[in-house]
Design an enzyme around this catalytic site. Structure first.
Site, PDB file in Angstrom:
ATOM      1  N   TYR A   1     -12.659 -12.945  -5.459  1.00 57.19           N
ATOM      2  CA  TYR A   1     -11.722 -12.110  -4.699  1.00 57.19           C
ATOM      3  C   TYR A   1     -10.398 -12.852  -4.503  1.00 57.19           C
ATOM      4  O   TYR A   1      -9.313 -12.300  -4.742  1.00 57.19           O
ATOM      5  CB  TYR A   1     -12.358 -11.762  -3.347  1.00 57.19           C
ATOM      6  CG  TYR A   1     -11.418 -11.120  -2.357  1.00 57.19           C
ATOM      7  CD1 TYR A   1     -11.083  -9.775  -2.465  1.00 57.19           C
ATOM      8  CD2 TYR A   1     -10.863 -11.849  -1.295  1.00 57.19           C
ATOM      9  CE1 TYR A   1     -10.223  -9.170  -1.542  1.00 57.19           C
ATOM     10  CE2 TYR A   1     -10.009 -11.255  -0.379  1.00 57.19           C
ATOM     11  CZ  TYR A   1      -9.685  -9.920  -0.505  1.00 57.19           C
ATOM     12  OH  TYR A   1      -8.827  -9.332   0.399  1.00 57.19           O
TER      13      TYR A   1
ATOM     14  N   ILE B   1      -9.572  -7.931   8.985  1.00 59.19           N
ATOM     15  CA  ILE B   1      -9.409  -6.574   9.521  1.00 59.19           C
ATOM     16  C   ILE B   1     -10.804  -5.963   9.682  1.00 59.19           C
ATOM     17  O   ILE B   1     -11.678  -6.172   8.830  1.00 59.19           O
ATOM     18  CB  ILE B   1      -8.544  -5.712   8.558  1.00 59.19           C
ATOM     19  CG1 ILE B   1      -7.237  -6.432   8.178  1.00 59.19           C
ATOM     20  CG2 ILE B   1      -8.283  -4.328   9.139  1.00 59.19           C
ATOM     21  CD1 ILE B   1      -6.309  -6.770   9.311  1.00 59.19           C
TER      22      ILE B   1
HETATM   23  P1  NAP Z   1     -12.819  -1.419   1.653  1.00 50.19           P
HETATM   24  O1  NAP Z   1     -13.098  -0.841   2.991  1.00 50.19           O
HETATM   25  O2  NAP Z   1     -13.909  -2.158   0.951  1.00 50.19           O
HETATM   26  O3  NAP Z   1     -12.297  -0.246   0.721  1.00 50.19           O
HETATM   27  C1  NAP Z   1     -12.126  -0.454  -0.637  1.00 50.19           C
HETATM   28  C2  NAP Z   1     -11.622   0.844  -1.257  1.00 50.19           C
HETATM   29  O4  NAP Z   1     -11.514   0.660  -2.675  1.00 50.19           O
HETATM   30  C3  NAP Z   1     -12.573   2.006  -1.029  1.00 50.19           C
HETATM   31  O5  NAP Z   1     -11.837   3.188  -0.851  1.00 50.19           O
HETATM   32  C4  NAP Z   1     -13.370   2.071  -2.331  1.00 50.19           C
HETATM   33  O6  NAP Z   1     -13.809   3.403  -2.503  1.00 50.19           O
HETATM   34  C5  NAP Z   1     -12.311   1.661  -3.346  1.00 50.19           C
HETATM   35  N1  NAP Z   1     -12.875   1.094  -4.580  1.00 50.19           N
HETATM   36  C6  NAP Z   1     -13.877   0.176  -4.679  1.00 50.19           C
HETATM   37  N2  NAP Z   1     -14.140  -0.075  -5.980  1.00 50.19           N
HETATM   38  C7  NAP Z   1     -13.295   0.714  -6.720  1.00 50.19           C
HETATM   39  C8  NAP Z   1     -13.116   0.926  -8.101  1.00 50.19           C
HETATM   40  N3  NAP Z   1     -13.841   0.273  -9.036  1.00 50.19           N
HETATM   41  N4  NAP Z   1     -12.174   1.827  -8.496  1.00 50.19           N
HETATM   42  C9  NAP Z   1     -11.453   2.524  -7.583  1.00 50.19           C
HETATM   43  N5  NAP Z   1     -11.573   2.355  -6.239  1.00 50.19           N
HETATM   44  C10 NAP Z   1     -12.500   1.456  -5.815  1.00 50.19           C
HETATM   45  O7  NAP Z   1     -11.572  -2.432   1.700  1.00 50.19           O
HETATM   46  P2  NAP Z   1     -10.628  -2.793   2.947  1.00 50.19           P
HETATM   47  O8  NAP Z   1     -11.313  -3.797   3.771  1.00 50.19           O
HETATM   48  O9  NAP Z   1     -10.120  -1.562   3.559  1.00 50.19           O
HETATM   49  O10 NAP Z   1      -9.434  -3.551   2.178  1.00 50.19           O
HETATM   50  C11 NAP Z   1      -8.307  -2.817   1.712  1.00 50.19           C
HETATM   51  C12 NAP Z   1      -7.258  -3.806   1.234  1.00 50.19           C
HETATM   52  O11 NAP Z   1      -6.944  -4.723   2.298  1.00 50.19           O
HETATM   53  C13 NAP Z   1      -7.699  -4.650   0.051  1.00 50.19           C
HETATM   54  O12 NAP Z   1      -6.633  -4.819  -0.844  1.00 50.19           O
HETATM   55  C14 NAP Z   1      -8.068  -5.972   0.690  1.00 50.19           C
HETATM   56  O13 NAP Z   1      -7.926  -7.055  -0.200  1.00 50.19           O
HETATM   57  C15 NAP Z   1      -7.060  -6.043   1.819  1.00 50.19           C
HETATM   58  N6  NAP Z   1      -7.516  -6.947   2.882  1.00 50.19           N
HETATM   59  C16 NAP Z   1      -8.564  -6.578   3.674  1.00 50.19           C
HETATM   60  C17 NAP Z   1      -8.991  -7.466   4.643  1.00 50.19           C
HETATM   61  C18 NAP Z   1     -10.137  -7.119   5.571  1.00 50.19           C
HETATM   62  O14 NAP Z   1     -10.546  -8.003   6.348  1.00 50.19           O
HETATM   63  N7  NAP Z   1     -10.650  -5.922   5.554  1.00 50.19           N
HETATM   64  C19 NAP Z   1      -8.395  -8.719   4.783  1.00 50.19           C
HETATM   65  C20 NAP Z   1      -7.332  -9.047   3.944  1.00 50.19           C
HETATM   66  C21 NAP Z   1      -6.903  -8.149   3.002  1.00 50.19           C
HETATM   67  P3  NAP Z   1     -15.016   3.859  -3.482  1.00 50.19           P
HETATM   68  O15 NAP Z   1     -16.184   3.001  -3.153  1.00 50.19           O
HETATM   69  O16 NAP Z   1     -15.184   5.301  -3.141  1.00 50.19           O
HETATM   70  O17 NAP Z   1     -14.521   3.658  -4.869  1.00 50.19           O
END
Ligand code: NAP
Length: 297
Positions: A182, A217
């Site tokens: 990641y 987050i």
């Molecule tokens: P999340 O809840 O895991 O959501 C990931 C999203 O991507 C879901 O809508 C998922 O939907 C989609 N996805 C997964 N595999 C995919 C694929 N092969 N093709 C198309 N879509 C796909 O992630 P999040 O925590 O909200 O994070 C969102 C962003 O914030 C990311 O860029 C992450 O790096 C960044 N971020 C998050 C955190 C944190 O702590 N949460 C921290 C730092 C940065 P489906 O399963 O329906 O495809």
């Protein structure tokens, strides 16, 4: 307080004030009717991004893999005030899917003002097990699809004075354990879009790029992953999403959320020994618990 501590405190205050003063203001009205494509919008931060854009009256296309979940998000967006809300299921491991999502958004919305790159593929949270194939696949999903969509959207964004908003991570700036594939994809994202910011500026392009550096987050997927490894405050996805939208709409080149991510990046290389000790000591690692094939993650 000794001189060194005073200097340190002084520079923190100056950096904070400079950051606040340099942040351009945000005009919410500018997003009414804006044509926005949000990726990874079925859950987590992407879902919250979609709801904020909807409340601001934007025209939305959202994408992720799960059609049934996207449908529900779209109907909530319409209830919340989106001028239009459409979805297109796509797997970002496929280059053709990545391209056709952009094509669909441009055709359906009659152009594009914001390309919000947010999706990530699932990846285990544990010591690296040597699985290079997974890293290759994750690079496709988390990084190469971002480049692919950018290449497809740039000519249209150029015409509309548009913006690319890239959701990245503190793990793309500072190395940490347990999420090597990641982190590698996030370093790639930062390197690519940071370089592209220079190239667009040198070409006097109309397109702005905002790189968003996020800390922990409270999305379901992140909370599930870190369980048993680290105990730290997770900040609300809704607030993170708002910060991302604000930074994109005001065409900031970079934004940091929550506050500590800015200071972590600022002081990253000042005291490498203490930084590394602090990182390693903030995690719990017990091979019996963390890597048990049955109970561990
Ligand atoms: P999340 O809840 O895991 O959501 C990931 C999203 O991507 C879901 O809508 C998922 O939907 C989609 N996805 C997964 N595999 C995919 C694929 N092969 N093709 C198309 N879509 C796909 O992630 P999040 O925590 O909200 O994070 C969102 C962003 O914030 C990311 O860029 C992450 O790096 C960044 N971020 C998050 C955190 C944190 O702590 N949460 C921290 C730092 C940065 P489906 O399963 O329906 O495809």
């Amino acid at each position: 307080m000794n001189l060194y501590a005073k200097l340190l405190l002084g520079s923190i205050c100056v950096a904070f004030i400079a950051l606040r003063w340099s942040a351009p203001s945000f005009n919410k009205e500018s997003l009414k009717g804006a044509r926005v494509l949000v990726t990874g919008a079925s859950t987590g931060i992407g879902e919250q991004l979609a709801y904020h854009y909807a409340r601001l009256g934007a025209q939305l296309v959202i994408t992720a893999r799960r059609e049934n979940v996207l449908k529900q998000v779209v109907s909530k967006c319409l209830e919340m005030g989106a001028q239009r809300a459409l979805f297109i299921p796509a797997d970002m491991a496929s280059a053709s899917d990545a391209e056709s999502v952009v094509q669909y958004a441009i055709e359906q919305l009659g152009g594009l003002d914001y390309l919000v790159l947010n999706h990530i593929g699932p990846s285990p949270y544990r010591m690296w097990d040597g699985d290079v194939e997974h890293t290759r696949w994750l690079l496709e999903v988390n990084f190469l699809s971002y480049a692919q969509m950018t290449q497809k959207a740039l000519p249209t964004l150029e015409k509309s004075n548009g913006s690319i908003v890239v959701v990245s991570s503190l793990l793309g700036k500072i190395c940490g354990p347990f999420a090597l594939p990641y982190a590698a994809t996030k370093f790639a994202v930062n390197g690519f879009f940071g370089g592209l910011q220079h190239e667009l500026a040198m070409q006097k392009s109309n397109v702005s790029i905002t790189i968003c550096t996020l800390g922990l987050i409270d999305t379901d997927s992140a909370m599930e992953k870190i369980k048993g490894y680290i105990n730290m405050t997770a900040y609300p996805a809704q607030e993170a999403a708002w910060n991302i939208i604000e930074a994109g709409a005001s065409r900031q080149s970079e934004t940091f959320y929550p506050w500590y991510t800015f200071y972590a990046c600022l002081f990253r290389d000042w005291f490498p020994y203490f930084r590394d000790q602090a990182i390693q000591n903030s995690y719990t690692y017990n091979p019996q618990v963390n890597e048990d094939p049955v109970t561990g993650s």
